[in-house]
Design an enzyme around this catalytic site. Structure first.
Site, PDB file in Angstrom:
ATOM      1  N   LYS A 209      18.090  19.653 -29.970  1.00 23.02           N
ATOM      2  CA  LYS A 209      18.150  20.280 -28.712  1.00 23.02           C
ATOM      3  C   LYS A 209      18.921  21.776 -28.588  1.00 23.02           C
ATOM      4  O   LYS A 209      19.467  22.263 -29.352  1.00 23.02           O
ATOM      5  CB  LYS A 209      18.641  19.475 -27.750  1.00 23.02           C
ATOM      6  CG  LYS A 209      18.577  18.138 -27.544  1.00 23.02           C
ATOM      7  CD  LYS A 209      19.449  17.250 -26.882  1.00 23.02           C
ATOM      8  CE  LYS A 209      19.127  15.791 -26.602  1.00 23.02           C
ATOM      9  NZ  LYS A 209      18.092  15.750 -25.676  1.00 23.02           N
ATOM     10  N   ARG A 283      14.262   5.023 -27.361  1.00 19.88           N
ATOM     11  CA  ARG A 283      13.234   3.788 -27.247  1.00 19.88           C
ATOM     12  C   ARG A 283      13.402   3.216 -28.679  1.00 19.88           C
ATOM     13  O   ARG A 283      13.124   2.028 -28.697  1.00 19.88           O
ATOM     14  CB  ARG A 283      11.977   4.419 -26.958  1.00 19.88           C
ATOM     15  CG  ARG A 283      11.402   5.254 -27.995  1.00 19.88           C
ATOM     16  CD  ARG A 283      10.298   6.461 -27.239  1.00 19.88           C
ATOM     17  NE  ARG A 283      10.807   7.415 -26.660  1.00 19.88           N
ATOM     18  CZ  ARG A 283      10.092   8.069 -25.837  1.00 19.88           C
ATOM     19  NH1 ARG A 283       8.402   7.975 -25.948  1.00 19.88           N
ATOM     20  NH2 ARG A 283      10.758   9.145 -25.018  1.00 19.88           N
TER      21      ARG A 283
END
Length: 432
Positions: A209, A283
């Protein structure tokens, strides 16, 4: 009482020297919140008034006068709550039953918010598990047992999603399985499994990020904090069903052992997943939690996660997003959200969403190799999870927590965690 500023409700327009749009005015040693005819707007006005009071430096207020029901008091509390949880609201003395319920909500959501707001130096997988276990053993000591599977033991147990995501961190990844069983029967069925994404810090891994994107990533365990707060509130409300709390905990970091783009993860159920984005890690860990819920035979399964930016783009930071292929389960959750005055919106999920992240090298990829996962990113993420949900998703609800954290203060919320979703999930666990 004298140390707290009295806060009243009024239907009278502000005096001429106030802006006519003011929702709170000061009158001597008291504050008055100006109501309108629309009750849903009144709750917003009261919460905004709470923010105004906090911004004016107040640290303690007392609900005073007529017109206060439980939800109006709660709206004031939510607005008045400071980031560091140092402000205090004295509930209305005329309704002891409401005060009891408000105390339960305050204590459960405060714990959830504090977990989320603490820095990653303090909250890492094992310390998160320790704090959660301590909380519940203090709340219901005779009904709690817990196990924390960490490090290489995860690999031995087959929980490869959590292990793979967290193996690069100095803090070992782990799965917390906390069993709340008030029945006294070791063979009692598990009514609900609550699964939380517990990414205690998310650098993005090799799909790193930008700096500004990492600043708030201590909040990426907001799903774990939300289901923890929900179970805490349900217990305080008298929950008498067996519930398994499963927290999937890891730091998504970078070193020579970190998982890489193109790696293949083989899950316990045999499914293989190609990693096309190491920043789509939530996930990957929730997939283990869903399989564990299936092993426990849970009748109902609820997972919660700060999973996708796509959900925030769809519903903003004011709502949480709901996904399910079970219409009756989704309808119950939406009904409970309405009853608990929390904003929740159902987004599309069909069985074919599980095919929307194809891979030439594995059964599926964990995302699409596009920014944000491409179009329909939140639904496709839910579709990935559907592959791991027991019974083809019957009884399963997925909360994508778009409203769980505010990066900066708003007219409604202080900076930081909101605990939005705690009440809805608690009510859904309790059932009708």
């Amino acid at each position: 009482m004298s140390s707290a500023l009295a806060v009243y409700l009024t239907n009278e327009a502000p005096a001429a020297h106030w802006n006519p749009k003011s929702n709170v005015v000061f009158d001597g040693d008291a504050a008055k919140i100006v109501l309108v005819d629309d009750e849903s707007e009144n709750l917003r006005r009261i919460q905004k008034a709470g923010r105004t009071l906090d911004n004016n430096g107040l640290v303690k207020v007392a609900v005073s006068g007529d017109g206060w029901d439980m939800e109006r008091q709660w709206a004031l509390y939510q607005g008045f709550t400071s980031t560091l949880s140092k402000n205090d609201v004295v509930w209305h003395t005329g309704d002891a039953e409401a005060a009891k319920h408000l105390d339960a909500m305050r204590d459960a959501t405060r714990f959830s918010r504090e977990l989320t707001n603490l820095p990653a130096e303090d909250i890492y997988p094992e310390s998160l598990a320790e704090r959660v276990i301590e909380h519940f053993k203090g709340l219901a000591p005779d009904a709690i047992s817990a196990e924390f599977i960490k490090g290489e033991a995860l690999k031995d147990a087959g929980w490869m999603g959590i292990y793979t995501v967290g193996r690069a961190s100095q803090h070992a990844p782990g799965m917390l399985v906390l069993d709340y069983n008030p029945t006294g029967d070791d063979n009692a069925p598990v009514d609900t499994a609550l699964i939380g994404k517990g990414i205690t810090y998310d650098s993005g891994g090799y799909s790193i990020k930008p700096s500004e994107g990492m600043l708030s990533m201590k909040c990426d365990m907001g799903g774990a904090a939300t289901v923890t707060g929900a179970l805490s509130l349900a217990i305080r409300r008298g929950l008498n069903k067996r519930v398994k709390l499963i927290l999937c905990c890891a730091e998504n970091m970078i070193d020579g052992r970190a998982y890489k783009l193109g790696d293949i993860i083989r899950y316990k159920n045999g499914l293989t997943v190609e990693v096309v984005n190491t920043d789509a890690e939530g996930r990957l860990v929730l997939a283990d939690g869903l399989q564990a819920a299936g092993e426990f035979g849970a009748k109902n399964i609820i997972d919660a996660a700060t999973l996708t930016g796509a959900a925030q783009m769809a519903v903003g930071n004011e709502y949480n997003a709901l996904f399910s292929v079970d219409d009756s389960a989704a309808a119950r959750a939406l009904k409970n959200a309405d009853k608990e005055h929390e904003l929740l919106w159902r987004l599309p999920l069909a069985s074919w969403h599980s095919e929307n992240c194809p891979s030439a090298f594995a059964d599926t990829a964990n995302s699409r190799p596009q920014k944000g996962g491409g179009a329909g990113g939140a639904s496709n993420a839910a579709g990935f999870l559907l592959r791991f949900a027991p019974e083809q998703g019957k009884g399963w609800l997925h909360f994508d927590l778009a409203g769980a954290y505010q990066k900066s203060a708003t007219a409604m919320w202080a900076t930081g965690a909101t605990a939005l979703g705690v009440r809805t999930i608690a009510a859904t666990v309790q059932g009708d």
